[in-house]
Design a protein around this motif. Sequence first.
Motif, PDB file in Angstrom:
ATOM      1  N   ARG A 191       4.661   4.596 -10.871  1.00 46.01           N
ATOM      2  CA  ARG A 191       4.646   3.674 -11.999  1.00 46.01           C
ATOM      3  C   ARG A 191       3.497   4.077 -12.907  1.00 46.01           C
ATOM      4  O   ARG A 191       2.673   4.884 -12.546  1.00 46.01           O
ATOM      5  CB  ARG A 191       4.524   2.220 -11.562  1.00 46.01           C
ATOM      6  N   THR A 192       3.468   3.526 -14.089  1.00 45.91           N
ATOM      7  CA  THR A 192       2.441   3.903 -15.045  1.00 45.91           C
ATOM      8  C   THR A 192       1.421   2.786 -15.202  1.00 45.91           C
ATOM      9  O   THR A 192       1.705   1.626 -14.911  1.00 45.91           O
ATOM     10  CB  THR A 192       3.055   4.216 -16.425  1.00 45.91           C
ATOM     11  N   THR A 252      -8.761  -1.183  -1.646  1.00 46.96           N
ATOM     12  CA  THR A 252      -8.832  -0.228  -0.563  1.00 46.96           C
ATOM     13  C   THR A 252      -7.713   0.778  -0.742  1.00 46.96           C
ATOM     14  O   THR A 252      -6.570   0.406  -0.988  1.00 46.96           O
ATOM     15  CB  THR A 252      -8.659  -0.911   0.809  1.00 46.96           C
ATOM     16  N   ALA A 253      -8.046   2.049  -0.668  1.00 47.15           N
ATOM     17  CA  ALA A 253      -7.032   3.100  -0.737  1.00 47.15           C
ATOM     18  C   ALA A 253      -7.007   3.834   0.591  1.00 47.15           C
ATOM     19  O   ALA A 253      -8.048   4.153   1.144  1.00 47.15           O
ATOM     20  CB  ALA A 253      -7.348   4.072  -1.868  1.00 47.15           C
ATOM     21  N   ARG A 254      -5.834   4.050   1.116  1.00 47.67           N
ATOM     22  CA  ARG A 254      -5.712   4.816   2.346  1.00 47.67           C
ATOM     23  C   ARG A 254      -5.303   6.229   1.971  1.00 47.67           C
ATOM     24  O   ARG A 254      -4.324   6.430   1.258  1.00 47.67           O
ATOM     25  CB  ARG A 254      -4.658   4.182   3.243  1.00 47.67           C
ATOM     26  N   LEU A 255      -6.034   7.176   2.437  1.00 48.01           N
ATOM     27  CA  LEU A 255      -5.761   8.558   2.128  1.00 48.01           C
ATOM     28  C   LEU A 255      -4.944   9.171   3.249  1.00 48.01           C
ATOM     29  O   LEU A 255      -5.254   9.009   4.416  1.00 48.01           O
ATOM     30  CB  LEU A 255      -7.073   9.330   1.972  1.00 48.01           C
ATOM     31  N   THR A 260       0.840  -1.191   0.000  1.00 45.13           N
ATOM     32  CA  THR A 260       0.000   0.000   0.000  1.00 45.13           C
ATOM     33  C   THR A 260       0.874   1.239   0.000  1.00 45.13           C
ATOM     34  O   THR A 260       1.803   1.358   0.751  1.00 45.13           O
ATOM     35  CB  THR A 260      -0.907   0.015   1.249  1.00 45.13           C
ATOM     36  N   LYS A 261       0.565   2.150  -0.856  1.00 50.00           N
ATOM     37  CA  LYS A 261       1.301   3.410  -0.928  1.00 50.00           C
ATOM     38  C   LYS A 261       0.294   4.528  -0.757  1.00 50.00           C
ATOM     39  O   LYS A 261      -0.738   4.550  -1.390  1.00 50.00           O
ATOM     40  CB  LYS A 261       1.994   3.517  -2.288  1.00 50.00           C
ATOM     41  N   ASP A 262       0.596   5.450   0.132  1.00 51.43           N
ATOM     42  CA  ASP A 262      -0.318   6.563   0.374  1.00 51.43           C
ATOM     43  C   ASP A 262      -0.344   7.490  -0.830  1.00 51.43           C
ATOM     44  O   ASP A 262       0.688   7.855  -1.367  1.00 51.43           O
ATOM     45  CB  ASP A 262       0.114   7.347   1.609  1.00 51.43           C
ATOM     46  N   LEU A 263      -1.552   7.856  -1.224  1.00 50.57           N
ATOM     47  CA  LEU A 263      -1.744   8.791  -2.332  1.00 50.57           C
ATOM     48  C   LEU A 263      -2.544   9.969  -1.827  1.00 50.57           C
ATOM     49  O   LEU A 263      -3.464   9.806  -1.043  1.00 50.57           O
ATOM     50  CB  LEU A 263      -2.515   8.124  -3.476  1.00 50.57           C
ATOM     51  N   ASN A 264      -2.232  11.125  -2.287  1.00 49.33           N
ATOM     52  CA  ASN A 264      -2.992  12.317  -1.927  1.00 49.33           C
ATOM     53  C   ASN A 264      -4.111  12.493  -2.952  1.00 49.33           C
ATOM     54  O   ASN A 264      -4.072  13.388  -3.790  1.00 49.33           O
ATOM     55  CB  ASN A 264      -2.070  13.530  -1.880  1.00 49.33           C
ATOM     56  N   ILE A 265      -5.101  11.612  -2.893  1.00 46.79           N
ATOM     57  CA  ILE A 265      -6.210  11.635  -3.841  1.00 46.79           C
ATOM     58  C   ILE A 265      -6.963  12.948  -3.734  1.00 46.79           C
ATOM     59  O   ILE A 265      -7.280  13.581  -4.739  1.00 46.79           O
ATOM     60  CB  ILE A 265      -7.139  10.425  -3.618  1.00 46.79           C
ATOM     61  N   ARG A 267      -4.477   7.538 -14.215  1.00 39.53           N
ATOM     62  CA  ARG A 267      -3.110   7.731 -14.734  1.00 39.53           C
ATOM     63  C   ARG A 267      -2.334   8.721 -13.863  1.00 39.53           C
ATOM     64  O   ARG A 267      -1.163   8.516 -13.561  1.00 39.53           O
ATOM     65  CB  ARG A 267      -3.152   8.232 -16.178  1.00 39.53           C
ATOM     66  N   ARG A 268      -2.993   9.807 -13.489  1.00 38.94           N
ATOM     67  CA  ARG A 268      -2.314  10.809 -12.644  1.00 38.94           C
ATOM     68  C   ARG A 268      -1.961  10.225 -11.284  1.00 38.94           C
ATOM     69  O   ARG A 268      -0.898  10.499 -10.745  1.00 38.94           O
ATOM     70  CB  ARG A 268      -3.183  12.033 -12.482  1.00 38.94           C
ATOM     71  N   LEU A 269      -2.878   9.432 -10.720  1.00 34.81           N
ATOM     72  CA  LEU A 269      -2.582   8.784  -9.442  1.00 34.81           C
ATOM     73  C   LEU A 269      -1.407   7.821  -9.584  1.00 34.81           C
ATOM     74  O   LEU A 269      -0.530   7.775  -8.719  1.00 34.81           O
ATOM     75  CB  LEU A 269      -3.805   8.021  -8.925  1.00 34.81           C
ATOM     76  N   GLU A 270      -1.388   7.078 -10.662  1.00 33.56           N
ATOM     77  CA  GLU A 270      -0.301   6.129 -10.887  1.00 33.56           C
ATOM     78  C   GLU A 270       1.035   6.835 -11.034  1.00 33.56           C
ATOM     79  O   GLU A 270       2.053   6.364 -10.531  1.00 33.56           O
ATOM     80  CB  GLU A 270      -0.584   5.267 -12.128  1.00 33.56           C
TER      81      GLU A 270
END
Length: 113
Positions: free
Chosen positions: A75-76, A105-108, A2-7, A67-70
């Motif tokens: 990675r793409t 599941t995404a952790r913000l 899991t990698k945190d993303l600033n969605i 794509r922007r999140l990736e």
Amino acid sequence: MTKDLNIGGLLRERRLQQGKTLKQIASRAFTDPGNLSRIERNEQQLSVPRMLALCDALDWSPEEFVRRLERRRGRTVGEPPRDYNGSRGGGLDLTTGDRLQVSFTARLAPGKE
């Protein structure tokens, strides 16, 4: 893995680039400005239906959003994921008749981009 993303930050950036207010985008996404504000601050999880509504409200295709999140993740889209040891490949070897159930599941995390 899991990698945190600033969605939320990505959604906020898009909204601000368009010069739109929370109220304008929230209305188009069938939610309220408070809910959108919590999503942008990464204080509320984002469901897939809500994400699709927000992409539509922001005139953004879901594919471009992902794509922007990736890219933020490093990675793409279409690139094989890394396993726990950091190497590429692996994956599942499924044969006909095998069933696979997948959940996402995404952790913000606030402040991470």
